[in-house]
Design a protein around this motif. Structure first.
Motif, PDB file in Angstrom:
ATOM      1  N   ASN A 121      12.081   8.038  31.051  1.00 46.59           N
ATOM      2  CA  ASN A 121      12.573   8.936  29.860  1.00 46.59           C
ATOM      3  C   ASN A 121      11.881  10.138  29.116  1.00 46.59           C
ATOM      4  O   ASN A 121      11.573  10.173  27.950  1.00 46.59           O
ATOM      5  CB  ASN A 121      12.360   7.607  28.736  1.00 46.59           C
ATOM      6  CG  ASN A 121      10.938   7.387  28.365  1.00 46.59           C
ATOM      7  OD1 ASN A 121       9.960   7.552  29.193  1.00 46.59           O
ATOM      8  ND2 ASN A 121      10.892   6.649  27.147  1.00 46.59           N
ATOM      9  N   ARG A 134      15.223   6.208  24.734  1.00 51.78           N
ATOM     10  CA  ARG A 134      15.810   5.693  25.739  1.00 51.78           C
ATOM     11  C   ARG A 134      16.244   6.517  26.959  1.00 51.78           C
ATOM     12  O   ARG A 134      16.191   7.684  26.943  1.00 51.78           O
ATOM     13  CB  ARG A 134      17.325   5.228  25.341  1.00 51.78           C
ATOM     14  CG  ARG A 134      17.087   4.163  24.265  1.00 51.78           C
ATOM     15  CD  ARG A 134      18.330   3.379  23.798  1.00 51.78           C
ATOM     16  NE  ARG A 134      18.965   2.582  24.894  1.00 51.78           N
ATOM     17  CZ  ARG A 134      19.957   2.238  24.610  1.00 51.78           C
ATOM     18  NH1 ARG A 134      20.667   2.428  23.497  1.00 51.78           N
ATOM     19  NH2 ARG A 134      20.844   1.599  25.840  1.00 51.78           N
ATOM     20  N   GLY A 181      19.014   8.589  25.664  1.00 51.82           N
ATOM     21  CA  GLY A 181      17.778   9.254  25.248  1.00 51.82           C
ATOM     22  C   GLY A 181      17.989  10.715  24.950  1.00 51.82           C
ATOM     23  O   GLY A 181      17.392  11.326  23.925  1.00 51.82           O
ATOM     24  N   THR A 199      16.806   5.656  20.511  1.00 53.56           N
ATOM     25  CA  THR A 199      15.244   5.376  20.764  1.00 53.56           C
ATOM     26  C   THR A 199      15.187   3.760  20.655  1.00 53.56           C
ATOM     27  O   THR A 199      16.193   3.153  20.200  1.00 53.56           O
ATOM     28  CB  THR A 199      14.118   5.910  19.873  1.00 53.56           C
ATOM     29  OG1 THR A 199      14.576   5.500  18.366  1.00 53.56           O
ATOM     30  CG2 THR A 199      14.075   7.286  19.909  1.00 53.56           C
ATOM     31  N   ARG A 236      15.565  -2.709  27.681  1.00 51.45           N
ATOM     32  CA  ARG A 236      16.330  -1.873  26.426  1.00 51.45           C
ATOM     33  C   ARG A 236      16.077  -0.286  26.511  1.00 51.45           C
ATOM     34  O   ARG A 236      16.957   0.385  26.028  1.00 51.45           O
ATOM     35  CB  ARG A 236      15.524  -2.380  24.930  1.00 51.45           C
ATOM     36  CG  ARG A 236      15.925  -3.780  24.808  1.00 51.45           C
ATOM     37  CD  ARG A 236      15.349  -4.506  23.624  1.00 51.45           C
ATOM     38  NE  ARG A 236      15.218  -3.427  22.418  1.00 51.45           N
ATOM     39  CZ  ARG A 236      14.037  -3.439  21.675  1.00 51.45           C
ATOM     40  NH1 ARG A 236      12.929  -4.312  22.000  1.00 51.45           N
ATOM     41  NH2 ARG A 236      14.087  -2.508  20.799  1.00 51.45           N
ATOM     42  N   VAL A 237      14.888   0.001  27.036  1.00 52.55           N
ATOM     43  CA  VAL A 237      14.791   1.402  27.446  1.00 52.55           C
ATOM     44  C   VAL A 237      15.707   2.124  28.308  1.00 52.55           C
ATOM     45  O   VAL A 237      16.295   2.927  27.995  1.00 52.55           O
ATOM     46  CB  VAL A 237      13.395   1.736  27.683  1.00 52.55           C
ATOM     47  CG1 VAL A 237      13.358   3.190  28.109  1.00 52.55           C
ATOM     48  CG2 VAL A 237      12.397   1.499  26.727  1.00 52.55           C
TER      49      VAL A 237
END
Length: 162
Positions: free
Chosen positions: A15, A101, A106, A111, A159-160
């Motif tokens: 990211n 993200r 992202g 985020t 989640r990221v």
């Protein structure tokens, strides 16, 4: 955690831009880290205290996640709970960390965030290798706590990456 090199970390960011990766300052005493006691590698950037990093070994390989947090906060009273290791601390020793993200999400500014031990030393707290001012939180064995920490960390990483 198995030891990794700074170059492996730089190659594993999911990211960050190339300039952000280049600006990353590795943790102090990198070669002396207690790898055998770490479930992940986490540190705050000594040159930019509002930046932090998590390095996680997943089934599909190593990933590094750049985080942002407030550099300093107002002194507050009370306790806070780390969402990763489920350890209670003085409220100033837990911080909201936010990660951009990965991918197009992202780049669009999306985020995800979670509360983590401000020093990112969850692995040391669950093993009793770092002292707590407020001895509270999960009372399970270190092995069980490490498993739970891994599950919570995997959930945050997913989640990221989502």
């Amino acid at each position: 955690m198995e030891p990794v090199s700074v170059e492996e970390i730089r190659r594993s960011f999911v990211n960050s831009t190339k300039s952000q990766i280049k600006a990353m300052t590795p943790p102090a005493r990198f070669t002396e880290l207690p790898w055998e006691s770490l479930d992940y590698l986490g540190w705050r950037d000594a040159k930019a205290p509002n930046r932090a990093y998590l390095v996680v070994r997943r089934d599909d390989g190593l990933i590094a996640i750049a985080l942002q947090t407030a550099a300093t906060g107002k002194p507050r009273r009370g306790t806070g709970l780390c969402d990763i290791c489920n350890t209670a601390h003085q409220v100033t020793d837990v911080a909201l960390f936010v990660a951009r993200r990965a991918g197009s999400a992202g780049r669009e500014g999306n985020t995800v965030g979670t509360y983590i031990c401000a020093d990112l030393a969850c692995s040391l707290y669950i093993r009793g290798l770092r002292e707590l001012e407020v001895p509270q939180g999960d009372t399970a064995s270190p092995e069980v706590r490490a498993t739970r920490l891994g599950e919570r960390l995997e959930s945050f990483a997913a989640r990221v990456l989502a």
